[in-house]
Scaffold this motif. Structure first.
Motif, PDB file in Angstrom:
ATOM      1  N   ILE A 484       0.847  -1.201   0.000  1.00 48.55           N
ATOM      2  CA  ILE A 484       0.000   0.000   0.000  1.00 48.55           C
ATOM      3  C   ILE A 484       0.884   1.253   0.000  1.00 48.55           C
ATOM      4  O   ILE A 484       0.603   2.225  -0.705  1.00 48.55           O
ATOM      5  N   ASN A 485       1.965   1.210   0.761  1.00 44.16           N
ATOM      6  CA  ASN A 485       2.887   2.346   0.779  1.00 44.16           C
ATOM      7  C   ASN A 485       3.520   2.572  -0.591  1.00 44.16           C
ATOM      8  O   ASN A 485       3.749   3.718  -1.000  1.00 44.16           O
ATOM      9  N   MET A 486       3.793   1.500  -1.313  1.00 40.29           N
ATOM     10  CA  MET A 486       4.358   1.623  -2.673  1.00 40.29           C
ATOM     11  C   MET A 486       3.345   2.283  -3.600  1.00 40.29           C
ATOM     12  O   MET A 486       3.702   3.139  -4.426  1.00 40.29           O
ATOM     13  N   ILE A 487       2.074   1.898  -3.502  1.00 40.18           N
ATOM     14  CA  ILE A 487       1.028   2.515  -4.326  1.00 40.18           C
ATOM     15  C   ILE A 487       0.916   3.997  -4.016  1.00 40.18           C
ATOM     16  O   ILE A 487       0.822   4.845  -4.927  1.00 40.18           O
ATOM     17  N   MET A 488       0.948   4.330  -2.754  1.00 42.76           N
ATOM     18  CA  MET A 488       0.836   5.730  -2.339  1.00 42.76           C
ATOM     19  C   MET A 488       2.045   6.542  -2.835  1.00 42.76           C
ATOM     20  O   MET A 488       1.909   7.706  -3.244  1.00 42.76           O
ATOM     21  N   THR A 494       3.113  11.051  -9.171  1.00 39.14           N
ATOM     22  CA  THR A 494       2.213  11.602 -10.198  1.00 39.14           C
ATOM     23  C   THR A 494       1.785  13.010  -9.827  1.00 39.14           C
ATOM     24  O   THR A 494       1.741  13.913 -10.674  1.00 39.14           O
ATOM     25  N   LEU A 495       1.482  13.214  -8.565  1.00 37.98           N
ATOM     26  CA  LEU A 495       1.103  14.546  -8.084  1.00 37.98           C
ATOM     27  C   LEU A 495       2.223  15.547  -8.320  1.00 37.98           C
ATOM     28  O   LEU A 495       1.985  16.682  -8.769  1.00 37.98           O
ATOM     29  N   ALA A 496       3.452  15.146  -7.995  1.00 35.20           N
ATOM     30  CA  ALA A 496       4.585  16.062  -8.122  1.00 35.20           C
ATOM     31  C   ALA A 496       4.776  16.502  -9.566  1.00 35.20           C
ATOM     32  O   ALA A 496       5.086  17.673  -9.840  1.00 35.20           O
ATOM     33  N   LEU A 590      -5.733   6.030 -11.683  1.00 31.47           N
ATOM     34  CA  LEU A 590      -5.336   5.816 -10.292  1.00 31.47           C
ATOM     35  C   LEU A 590      -5.735   4.432  -9.792  1.00 31.47           C
ATOM     36  O   LEU A 590      -5.004   3.803  -9.018  1.00 31.47           O
ATOM     37  N   VAL A 591      -6.869   3.947 -10.246  1.00 32.94           N
ATOM     38  CA  VAL A 591      -7.358   2.645  -9.796  1.00 32.94           C
ATOM     39  C   VAL A 591      -6.480   1.507 -10.333  1.00 32.94           C
ATOM     40  O   VAL A 591      -6.387   0.436  -9.712  1.00 32.94           O
ATOM     41  N   LYS A 592      -5.814   1.761 -11.460  1.00 34.44           N
ATOM     42  CA  LYS A 592      -4.958   0.717 -12.031  1.00 34.44           C
ATOM     43  C   LYS A 592      -3.906   0.237 -11.035  1.00 34.44           C
ATOM     44  O   LYS A 592      -3.549  -0.940 -11.009  1.00 34.44           O
ATOM     45  N   HIS A 593      -3.398   1.150 -10.211  1.00 29.15           N
ATOM     46  CA  HIS A 593      -2.405   0.756  -9.208  1.00 29.15           C
ATOM     47  C   HIS A 593      -2.971  -0.329  -8.303  1.00 29.15           C
ATOM     48  O   HIS A 593      -2.296  -1.316  -7.995  1.00 29.15           O
ATOM     49  N   ALA A 597      -2.250  -4.659  -8.082  1.00 27.38           N
ATOM     50  CA  ALA A 597      -1.692  -5.206  -6.833  1.00 27.38           C
ATOM     51  C   ALA A 597      -2.680  -6.073  -6.076  1.00 27.38           C
ATOM     52  O   ALA A 597      -2.301  -6.741  -5.100  1.00 27.38           O
ATOM     53  N   ARG A 598      -3.925  -6.113  -6.511  1.00 28.81           N
ATOM     54  CA  ARG A 598      -4.964  -6.745  -5.701  1.00 28.81           C
ATOM     55  C   ARG A 598      -4.713  -8.235  -5.453  1.00 28.81           C
ATOM     56  O   ARG A 598      -4.993  -8.752  -4.363  1.00 28.81           O
ATOM     57  N   GLY A 599      -4.222  -8.941  -6.444  1.00 31.64           N
ATOM     58  CA  GLY A 599      -3.967 -10.363  -6.267  1.00 31.64           C
ATOM     59  C   GLY A 599      -3.006 -10.641  -5.122  1.00 31.64           C
ATOM     60  O   GLY A 599      -3.260 -11.500  -4.260  1.00 31.64           O
TER      61      GLY A 599
END
Length: 948
Positions: A484-488, A494-496, A590-593, A597-599
């Motif tokens: 989750i930290n990697m996704i964030m 992307t924001l930067a 954004l949801v692609k991240h 990773a969901r699996g």
């Protein structure tokens, strides 16, 4: 007697007897008219002399009138109103004694109002099965039928609708009439259903009672200037009003004495020491001593208000007062939900004791429906809340203002109840003493009552729960949190890139620890700044990114305190919601991240080696406690509603814990909240053992009294020193335990130690204040007065600034409009807003309906408005607020944080609260309301604003 048969209650009958030979006329007759001599009125008057001879004479002389009386059996409230108008016309054109007739017509008008009040009151209570009623009438009088009713005025009797046959409608009683030739009286049978309406407990074995008009008149004369109310008239005679003795320990009497002497008093004693019983004792003595020689409201009728700060406490305290004050005194429980259908100004004065939430009373005072001098005593439960913007403090501000500006005005006595006054932000004993004196100033208290003389007895009966702290380390490995930290981190990059042209590197740099509060504050600040950017595309990208980051932060918190499985389900729900509505290209990227990773996340959630050590500790403590004492009750406190759901799901899925039938208790807010009835039902089950463990937010921190509760667990839940005392005090049973389970990394173990130190500081300061009020009471009073004067200066300054600010806002708000914070679509102009009772900013532009969609919401009544829908942006499905019904008109009340404010020059700004809005909102007018009731023809073909 109240008997139960197949679940249906059959209420006993209580008779109210009126004066001999009284004949009801089309308009009802007052008590004074009944007592008057038969020669007081001409025989041709509609109001006849109260003798059988006179009645027979009237019947012969006025056959049309008797016919009219016979037809009144089926009159409705509307027909009664029509009759009132006709009789008023008759009076104006008649040469008879108008004063006597007008008095009768005024009582008829009052009768109509009381019928409305009674219907409103009945709507707030649980419906009872109809009771079988028998009605006895004078042979010359018209038939009177009473069903499920308390007589609202023994001085006036009119006719009621006959009951339908029981074969036509199941459960309805039958009416019977018979002539009583030996005793020329009219008797109305009244069911003894509820102690709160007629002062009788249907299960207490009370015999039927007779109350004659002559007795009522004598009682009115004895009691002074106030006439008998409807409830007083229905009360049993003194010989049937014997109350249950209040068992008082010596330390409880010590707490009560200053208040019994008439002083404004703060009663400070540990939780479980019986402060409510002390309050009941003070209340009963206050009501019994109607001719008190000391204290507030000398010579006035005694009415006591018991104020609570949370809805679930209304019913609890109502039951406690009813046990010791019924049937002699009438008690009314009232909260925002029940207040919606009651005329407060007309209802409250009819009761001896009113248990209600503070906001209801403050609203009634604000709207001038009632005044403080209506009551003779105000009792504030958990009175440490009387500060800043709390409703308690708003009420007391009115009190102190009236005391200063209207010297000599009759004011109620003030009683405060608390287990801890706290020390505020004090870092020294001097500051702590100042904080406690400020509490006395806010409550206008001249004495703090503490147990000093009977401390040993208090310790015997009020054993302090054993306190423990269990510091638990987190998971050794946590691959779910790592991913989750990697996704964030990817979203932050992307924001930067996207926002680098509009925001500084410092503004775009996140805190290092994403599970801390500082990170959430950074995300919120970034979202607010992005909303004001002129580039709508970049603004939308940043808004979406910050929304995702907040959800991932929530998921990290759930993972830290509950199961990884629960955190994954939380993210699944968020993503599914986006896909169902308001899903655009920005969200899709954004949801692609998460999708990628969901699996892996699912694998980590299913692997038992990544179980949460805090949950393992919690389960061990719970099962150990119930193994030692199977009938235990456990309150489990946690920070958020999301966590209550996660913990409840975990328990329900655990084979051992699910046997405890866990429940969840949260407040009444719109998002996942509970209604008053749901809260009361849950607490009843907890009391009886239907649920042996309840997971709660702070809603159960104060006041909840469960005698069998012996385990209090705070699950990484630490507040201030007052919260420390309050949560510990929920354990009322002998041998109770209070346990804090805290992660070593979160800092809550240190906070708990600081709260223990602050509690000791408070105890020292309280002792200092007690010695001060005992030995130097004049100095104590001077300090309280000084703090009151300082508070008044602060209020006056705030009022002046508010007036100046309002003038400035009128200028700044010209031409300003609201845009959706997400898609920047136009919503409405600020000039389209109106304010309802200071709290609700609503849109009065009919075309606004074309820019929204409404989703249904279970109807919820608060005060005099009803929430019946949720409002969303038609373009992007952003949550904008709620739909409310006020005076039969539908309005949309918006959340200002869901919008961007745009000035005429194109500059934009955001605002988190309405009181900080840079524009002024006018009060709503009758024209605004009527305008919203009208439906323009061009709106009739709008099919898009459907409920779905």
């Amino acid at each position: 007697m109240l008997q139960e048969e197949n679940g249906h209650g059959i209420a006993s009958q209580h008779k109210v007897t009126l004066s001999r030979g009284f004949v009801p006329a089309p308009a009802m007759v007052s008590t004074s008219a009944i007592r008057s001599q038969s020669s007081a009125l001409p025989t041709s008057s509609p109001v006849q002399p109260s003798t059988r001879k006179g009645s027979e004479k009237a019947t012969k002389e006025m056959p049309d009138m008797m016919k009219l009386q016979d037809q009144q059996q089926n009159k409705t409230k509307e027909q009664m109103g029509n009759e009132l108008k006709e009789n008023q016309d008759y009076v104006e054109n008649s040469g008879e004694d108008k004063n006597s007739l007008l008095e009768s017509f005024e009582i008829l008008e009052s009768r109509i109002l009381r019928i409305e009040n009674r219907q409103a009151l009945e709507d707030t209570r649980k419906p009872a099965d109809d009771a079988r009623m028998d009605t006895y009438t004078d042979p010359t009088a018209s038939t009177i039928t009473a069903k499920d009713e308390v007589v609202t005025d023994v001085s006036s009797v009119d006719k009621y609708d006959k009951e339908k046959d029981s074969e036509q409608k199941e459960g309805e009683g039958e009416d019977s009439t018979e002539a009583d030739s030996e005793d020329d009286t009219v008797v109305v049978s009244v069911p003894a259903e509820a102690a709160t309406t007629n002062g009788l407990n249907a299960s207490n074995g009370a015999e039927p009672l007779d109350v004659r008009v002559d007795d009522v008149a004598e009682k009115e004369k004895d009691e002074g200037c106030e006439k008998m109310t409807a409830l007083q008239a229905a009360k049993p005679p003194p010989e049937q009003q014997k109350l249950k003795d209040i068992p008082m320990r010596d330390y409880q009497m010590e707490l009560a004495i200053p208040a019994l002497e008439g002083r404004n008093t703060i009663i400070c004693a540990p939780n479980g020491s019986g402060k409510t019983r002390v309050a009941i004792k003070i209340t009963r003595d206050h009501l019994d001593d109607a001719t008190g020689i000391e204290g507030a409201c000398v010579g006035a009728r005694r009415r006591v208000v018991f104020l609570v700060n949370k809805v679930p406490l209304v019913e609890q305290q109502h039951n406690a007062f009813r046990e010791y004050l019924s049937p002699k005194y009438d008690i009314l429980p009232l909260s925002g939900e029940t207040n919606a259908v009651l005329p407060v100004g007309e209802t409250l004065p009819d009761y001896d004791v009113i248990i209600l939430t503070a906001q209801v009373l403050e609203n009634a005072l604000r709207d001038e429906l009632i005044t403080l001098d209506t009551f003779s005593m105000l009792i504030f439960d958990e009175c440490h809340h009387c500060q800043k913007n709390d409703p308690y403090n708003a009420i007391m501000t009115r009190y102190i203002k009236q005391k200063v500006e209207k010297s000599g005005t009759r004011l109620p006595q003030i009683i405060g109840l608390t287990a801890s006054l706290g020390v505020g932000k004090a870092k020294s004993q001097k500051d702590a003493v100042e904080h406690i004196l400020k509490a006395c100033a806010n409550l206008d208290a001249e004495w703090i009552s503490q147990v000093m003389e009977h401390k040993y007895e208090l310790q015997i009966y009020n054993e302090k729960p054993v306190e423990e702290v269990k510091a638990v380390s987190g998971r050794i490995k946590d691959p779910f949190a790592d991913m989750i930290n990697m996704i964030m981190e990817d979203i932050e990059k992307t924001l930067a890139m996207e926002a680098s042209k509009h925001l500084t590197p410092e503004e775009l740099k996140p805190p290092r620890q994403r599970e801390k509060q500082a990170y959430e504050q950074w995300v919120v600040a970034l979202a607010r700044k992005s909303a004001t950017l002129p580039d709508n595309v970049i603004s939308r990208t940043i808004h979406a990114a910050t929304t995702h980051l907040r959800k991932y932060t929530d998921a990290l918190a759930i993972n830290a305190h509950a199961r990884t499985k629960d955190a994954l389900q939380y993210l699944d729900k968020f993503v599914t919601g986006l896909q169902n509505e308001g899903f655009d290209d920005t969200d899709e990227d954004l949801v692609k991240h998460f999708i990628e990773a969901r699996g892996k996340l699912q694998e980590y959630a299913a692997d038992p080696k990544y179980s949460n050590p805090k949950l393992d500790q919690l389960k061990y403590l719970i099962l150990k406690a119930y193994a030692e004492k199977p009938d235990s009750r456990c309150l489990l406190f946690c920070k958020t509603r999301a966590l209550t759901i996660a913990l409840l799901t975990w328990m329900q899925e655990d084979p051992a814990l699910c046997k405890l039938n866990p429940g969840r208790l949260v407040g009444a807010g719109a998002s996942g909240g509970m209604t008053k009835n749901q809260q009361v039902e849950l607490l009843d089950l907890f009391t009886t053992g239907g649920r042996k463990i309840v997971i709660s937010t702070s809603v159960a921190e104060e006041g909840i009294d469960i005698a069998k509760c012996n385990i209090v667990i705070r699950y990484d839940y630490v507040g201030n020193e007052i919260g420390h005392v309050q949560t510990r005090g929920r354990g009322r049973a002998e041998g109770s335990k209070s346990v804090l389970i805290a992660g070593r990394e979160g800092g809550n173990v240190l906070k708990e130690k600081l709260n223990t130190i602050r509690e000791r500081l408070m105890e020292t300061a309280m002792l200092h204040v007690w010695n001060m009020q005992r030995d130097k009471h004049d100095d104590f009073k001077k300090e309280v007065q000084r703090l009151q004067d300082e508070s008044k200066k602060e209020r006056d300054l705030a009022k002046a600034l508010k007036t100046l600010e309002r003038k400035t806002k009128k200028i700044c708000g010209k031409g300003m409009k609201l845009l959706c914070v997400k898609c920047k679509e136009f919503a409405c102009n600020v000039s389209d807003f109106r304010k309802i009772k200071e709290n609700h900013q609503v849109v009065v532009d009919k075309s606004f309906s074309q820019r929204i969609i409404i989703k249904p919401h279970p109807p919820k009544r608060i005060d005099d408005w009803e929430m019946d829908g949720k409002v969303y942006c038609k373009n992007c499905r952003q949550d904008w607020g709620i739909q409310m019904v006020y005076r039969k008109a539908s309005f949309h009340t918006l959340k200002i944080e869901s919008f961007v404010l745009e000035k005429p020059d194109g500059t934009r700004l955001t605002c988190r609260k309405w009181k900080k809005a840079p524009f002024d909102v006018k009060d709503i007018t009758p024209d605004d309301i009527s305008g919203m009731l009208e439906t323009p023809e061009e709106d009739s073909e709008e099919e898009e604003m459907l409920y779905y």
